[in-house]
Scaffold this active site. Structure first.
Site, short mmCIF file in Angstrom:
data_model
loop_
_atom_site.label_atom_id
_atom_site.label_comp_id
_atom_site.label_asym_id
_atom_site.label_seq_id
_atom_site.Cartn_x
_atom_site.Cartn_y
_atom_site.Cartn_z
N LYS A 1 0.84 -1.21 0.00
CA LYS A 1 0.00 0.00 0.00
C LYS A 1 0.88 1.26 0.00
O LYS A 1 0.67 2.18 -0.78
CB LYS A 1 -0.94 0.00 1.21
CG LYS A 1 -1.88 -1.21 1.25
CD LYS A 1 -2.85 -1.17 2.41
CE LYS A 1 -2.21 -1.35 3.76
NZ LYS A 1 -1.57 -2.68 4.00
N ARG B 1 -10.15 0.06 8.36
CA ARG B 1 -9.76 -1.34 8.60
C ARG B 1 -10.84 -2.12 9.33
O ARG B 1 -10.63 -3.31 9.62
CB ARG B 1 -8.51 -1.36 9.48
CG ARG B 1 -7.20 -1.44 8.73
CD ARG B 1 -6.12 -1.19 9.75
NE ARG B 1 -4.94 -1.93 9.57
CZ ARG B 1 -3.81 -1.41 9.05
NH1 ARG B 1 -3.79 -0.17 8.64
NH2 ARG B 1 -2.74 -2.14 8.98
N ARG C 1 11.70 -5.40 4.91
CA ARG C 1 11.41 -3.99 4.62
C ARG C 1 12.30 -3.02 5.40
O ARG C 1 12.61 -3.22 6.55
CB ARG C 1 9.95 -3.70 4.99
CG ARG C 1 9.64 -2.19 4.97
CD ARG C 1 8.18 -1.88 5.07
NE ARG C 1 7.52 -2.53 6.15
CZ ARG C 1 6.20 -2.58 6.27
NH1 ARG C 1 5.44 -2.02 5.37
NH2 ARG C 1 5.67 -3.20 7.29
N ARG D 1 11.02 -1.04 11.04
CA ARG D 1 9.93 -0.88 11.99
C ARG D 1 9.97 -1.93 13.08
O ARG D 1 10.29 -3.09 12.82
CB ARG D 1 8.59 -1.00 11.24
CG ARG D 1 8.14 0.33 10.68
CD ARG D 1 6.97 0.23 9.75
NE ARG D 1 5.86 -0.59 10.21
CZ ARG D 1 4.73 -0.74 9.52
NH1 ARG D 1 4.59 -0.14 8.35
NH2 ARG D 1 3.76 -1.50 9.99
N ARG E 1 -0.86 -9.59 12.80
CA ARG E 1 -1.42 -8.57 11.89
C ARG E 1 -2.23 -9.24 10.79
O ARG E 1 -3.28 -8.73 10.38
CB ARG E 1 -0.28 -7.73 11.30
CG ARG E 1 0.22 -6.68 12.30
CD ARG E 1 1.64 -6.21 12.03
NE ARG E 1 1.81 -5.48 10.80
CZ ARG E 1 3.01 -5.17 10.30
NH1 ARG E 1 4.11 -5.52 10.94
NH2 ARG E 1 3.09 -4.50 9.18
P1 AP5 Z 1 4.76 -1.71 1.84
O1 AP5 Z 1 4.45 -0.84 0.67
O2 AP5 Z 1 5.48 -1.10 2.99
O3 AP5 Z 1 3.42 -2.45 2.33
P2 AP5 Z 1 2.16 -1.91 3.12
O4 AP5 Z 1 0.95 -2.56 2.52
O5 AP5 Z 1 2.16 -0.41 3.17
O6 AP5 Z 1 2.45 -2.58 4.50
P3 AP5 Z 1 2.34 -2.10 6.03
O7 AP5 Z 1 3.05 -3.09 6.85
O8 AP5 Z 1 2.74 -0.66 6.16
O9 AP5 Z 1 0.86 -2.26 6.27
P4 AP5 Z 1 0.21 -2.48 7.61
O10 AP5 Z 1 -1.17 -2.40 7.15
O11 AP5 Z 1 0.51 -3.67 8.38
O12 AP5 Z 1 0.87 -1.35 8.53
P5 AP5 Z 1 0.37 0.06 9.00
O13 AP5 Z 1 1.53 0.95 9.11
O14 AP5 Z 1 -0.81 0.53 8.20
O15 AP5 Z 1 5.57 -2.99 1.29
C1 AP5 Z 1 6.05 -3.98 2.19
C2 AP5 Z 1 7.44 -4.47 1.70
O16 AP5 Z 1 7.27 -5.19 0.48
C3 AP5 Z 1 8.43 -3.32 1.38
O17 AP5 Z 1 9.70 -3.71 1.75
C4 AP5 Z 1 8.32 -3.15 -0.15
O18 AP5 Z 1 9.55 -2.69 -0.71
C5 AP5 Z 1 8.00 -4.57 -0.59
N1 AP5 Z 1 7.11 -4.61 -1.75
C6 AP5 Z 1 6.05 -3.79 -2.01
N2 AP5 Z 1 5.45 -4.16 -3.16
C7 AP5 Z 1 6.15 -5.25 -3.63
C8 AP5 Z 1 6.01 -6.08 -4.79
N3 AP5 Z 1 5.03 -5.88 -5.70
N4 AP5 Z 1 6.89 -7.12 -4.93
C9 AP5 Z 1 7.89 -7.33 -4.02
N5 AP5 Z 1 8.08 -6.56 -2.91
C10 AP5 Z 1 7.20 -5.54 -2.71
O19 AP5 Z 1 -0.19 -0.29 10.45
C11 AP5 Z 1 0.67 -0.64 11.52
C12 AP5 Z 1 -0.15 -0.83 12.79
O20 AP5 Z 1 -0.82 0.41 13.14
C13 AP5 Z 1 -1.29 -1.87 12.69
O21 AP5 Z 1 -0.83 -3.18 12.96
C14 AP5 Z 1 -2.25 -1.35 13.77
O22 AP5 Z 1 -1.81 -1.70 15.05
C15 AP5 Z 1 -2.14 0.16 13.63
N6 AP5 Z 1 -3.11 0.73 12.69
C16 AP5 Z 1 -2.83 1.42 11.55
N7 AP5 Z 1 -3.97 1.82 10.95
C17 AP5 Z 1 -4.99 1.36 11.70
C18 AP5 Z 1 -6.41 1.42 11.57
N8 AP5 Z 1 -7.01 2.04 10.53
N9 AP5 Z 1 -7.16 0.84 12.53
C19 AP5 Z 1 -6.59 0.24 13.61
N10 AP5 Z 1 -5.25 0.12 13.78
C20 AP5 Z 1 -4.45 0.68 12.83
#
Ligand code: AP5
Length: 215
Positions: free
Chosen positions: A14, A89, A123, A157, A168
Site C-alpha cells: 500500500k 480497517r 522492509r 519498523r 497482523r
Molecule cells: P509496503 O508498501 O510497505 O506495504 P504496506 O501494505 O504499506 O504494508 P504495512 O506493513 O505498512 O501495512 P500495515 O497495514 O501492516 O501497517 P500500518 O503501518 O498501516 O511494502 C512492504 C514491503 O514489500 C516493502 O519492503 C516493499 O519494498 C515490498 N514490496 C512492495 N510491493 C512489492 C512487490 N510488488 N513485490 C515485491 N516486494 C514488494 O499499520 C501498523 C499498525 O498500526 C497496525 O498493525 C495497527 O496496530 C495500527 N493501525 C494502523 N492503521 C490502523 C487502523 N485504521 N485501525 C486500527 N489500527 C491501525
C-alpha cells in the site's frame, strides 16, 4: 473531489503504491500507520495509547483511529480528497468515513499470506522522506542511502517481525477483509493482483483509476 482508499493485507504494498498514485493524482497520502508511529515517536498520549496494540499486531481501537482521521481530513490539503493508506480497517471505520468523506474507489492489492512474511521482514525505509525499500525486492542503489532524497541511514519498523506479522494477518482476515464485501456491495471495490513486480502492480492500479475516470 472524492478520496481513494488503498486496501490490502499488511505488506501488500500500500505504501509503495501510494507513492505512484500520489505522483499521478496529486492527492496527499494519509497513512494511519504513519500517523500513529509519528505520535509514538513524539511521546504523545495518543501514541502511548496506541503503542501496546501496535506492538502486539492488533488493531488500535476504532474510537482513537476515527478521531485521528476526522481531524486530519479537516486540514486544508485534504479539501480535494486524499489517498487513504491503512484506513478504514473495520466496518465501524468505513461507516464513520462514509459520514465525512466521499470515496471514489477502494483499490485492493491482493497478495497471498505466504508472500507477506518475506515482504515485511525485509522492509526498510527512509526516515526523512518515507520511501520504502526491501532487502531483496527493492533495495536502495547504494547501501544505506535513500534513492529518493539521498538521506544517509535507513530504519526498520519495530513491528516488522515474524511473530507480529502473524497477528497482523489474523487481524486483517477477521476484522479488515470483511470490508471487501462491504465495499463491493456499494460498487466501490476494485482488486488487482499484487503478487507481481512493483511497476506492474502500479500500472494496473493506474489503469483501474483512468478507466473509472473515463480518461
Ligand atoms: P509496503 O508498501 O510497505 O506495504 P504496506 O501494505 O504499506 O504494508 P504495512 O506493513 O505498512 O501495512 P500495515 O497495514 O501492516 O501497517 P500500518 O503501518 O498501516 O511494502 C512492504 C514491503 O514489500 C516493502 O519492503 C516493499 O519494498 C515490498 N514490496 C512492495 N510491493 C512489492 C512487490 N510488488 N513485490 C515485491 N516486494 C514488494 O499499520 C501498523 C499498525 O498500526 C497496525 O498493525 C495497527 O496496530 C495500527 N493501525 C494502523 N492503521 C490502523 C487502523 N485504521 N485501525 C486500527 N489500527 C491501525
Amino acid at each position: 473531489m472524492a478520496s481513494i482508499v488503498l486496501f490490502g493485507p499488511p505488506g501488500a504494498g500500500k505504501g509503495t503504491q501510494a507513492a505512484i498514485i500520489m505522483a499521478e493524482t496529486g492527492l496527499p497520502q494519509v497513512s494511519t500507520g504513519d500517523m500513529l508511529r509519528a505520535a509514538l515517536s513524539q511521546g504523545s498520549s495518543l501514541g502511548m495509547e496506541a503503542k501496546s496494540f501496535m506492538e502486539a499486531g492488533k488493531l488500535v481501537p476504532d474510537s482513537i483511529i476515527i478521531g485521528l482521521i476526522e481531524n486530519r481530513l479537516k486540514e486544508n490539503d485534504a479539501s480535494n480528497g486524499v489517498l487513504l493508506d491503512g484506513f478504514p480497517r473495520t466496518i465501524a471505520q468505513a461507516e464513520a468515513l462514509m459520514e465525512i468523506e466521499e470515496v471514489e474507489v477502494v483499490l485492493s492489492i491482493e497478495v497471498p499470506d505466504e508472500r507477506i512474511i518475506k515482504r515485511i521482514c525485509g522492509r526498510y525505509s527512509c526516515p526523512q522522506c518515507g520511501a520504502v525499500y526491501h532487502d531483496s525486492f527493492n533495495p536502495t542503489t547504494s547501501e544505506d542511502i535513500c534513492d529518493n532524497c539521498s538521506h544517509h541511514g535507513m530504519k526498520r519498523r519495530a513491528d516488522d517481525n515474524e511473530e507480529t506479522v502473524s497477528s497482523r494477518l489474523k487481524a486483517y482476515h477477521s476484522q479488515t477483509r470483511p470490508l471487501a464485501d462491504w465495499y463491493s456491495q456499494r460498487g466501490l471495490f476494485q482488486a488487482v493482483d499484487g503478487d507481481r513486480d512493483i511497476e506492474l502492480v502500479g500500472q494496473s492500479l493506474l489503469k483501474v483509476l483512468s478507466e473509472l475516470r473515463g480518461e
